[in-house]
Design a protein around this motif. Structure first.
Motif: not given
Length: 124
Positions: A112, A104, A115, A84-87, A100, A102, A82
């Motif tokens: 999930l 919610k 992007t 900055n909140g992006i997996y 990739t 995020i 992870v």
């Protein structure tokens, strides 16, 4: 003298074991996530459910399962990170592309999403 060395050895073992603790990971992605789709069966025998499942653990690893109906078709391990909140989900040793996503939290159930906003999986 023997007691002194024994005591120092015990203290050293305790010291080393206390220094090697792994920090606890409480990331909100931990747990089981799934995506299911209904596909028409080729033999016109009704429908067949395709299900994908991701199990995220706290060691930045996980297990992916792909089911057709009740039959497990494929499974593999994956690594995740992870930033900055992006997996980022990477399936090492396979030809599956990385994903990739995020998290919610506003939707129930939690989702999930890619992007671009499309749903990747929902929390079970």
């Amino acid at each position: 003298m023997k007691r002194l060395f024994s005591f120092l050895a015990i203290v050293l073992v305790i010291f080393i074991s206390n220094c090697s603790r792994i920090p606890e990971n409480n990331d909100p992605i931990l747990g089981v996530w799934a995506r299911a789709a209904i596909a028409e069966n080729d033999k016109d025998q009704g429908t067949l459910t395709e299900r994908q499942e991701w199990i995220f653990n706290d060691a930045y690893l996980g297990r992916y399962h792909h089911y057709s109906g009740d039959k497990l078709e494929f499974y593999t391990d994956f690594g995740w990170s992870v930033d900055n909140g992006i997996y980022t989900i990477e399936y090492h040793g396979t030809d599956m592309p990385s994903a990739t996503v995020i998290l919610k939290k506003t939707n129930q159930p939690e989702t999930l999403a890619h992007t671009d906003g499309t749903t990747f999986a929902v929390r079970e």
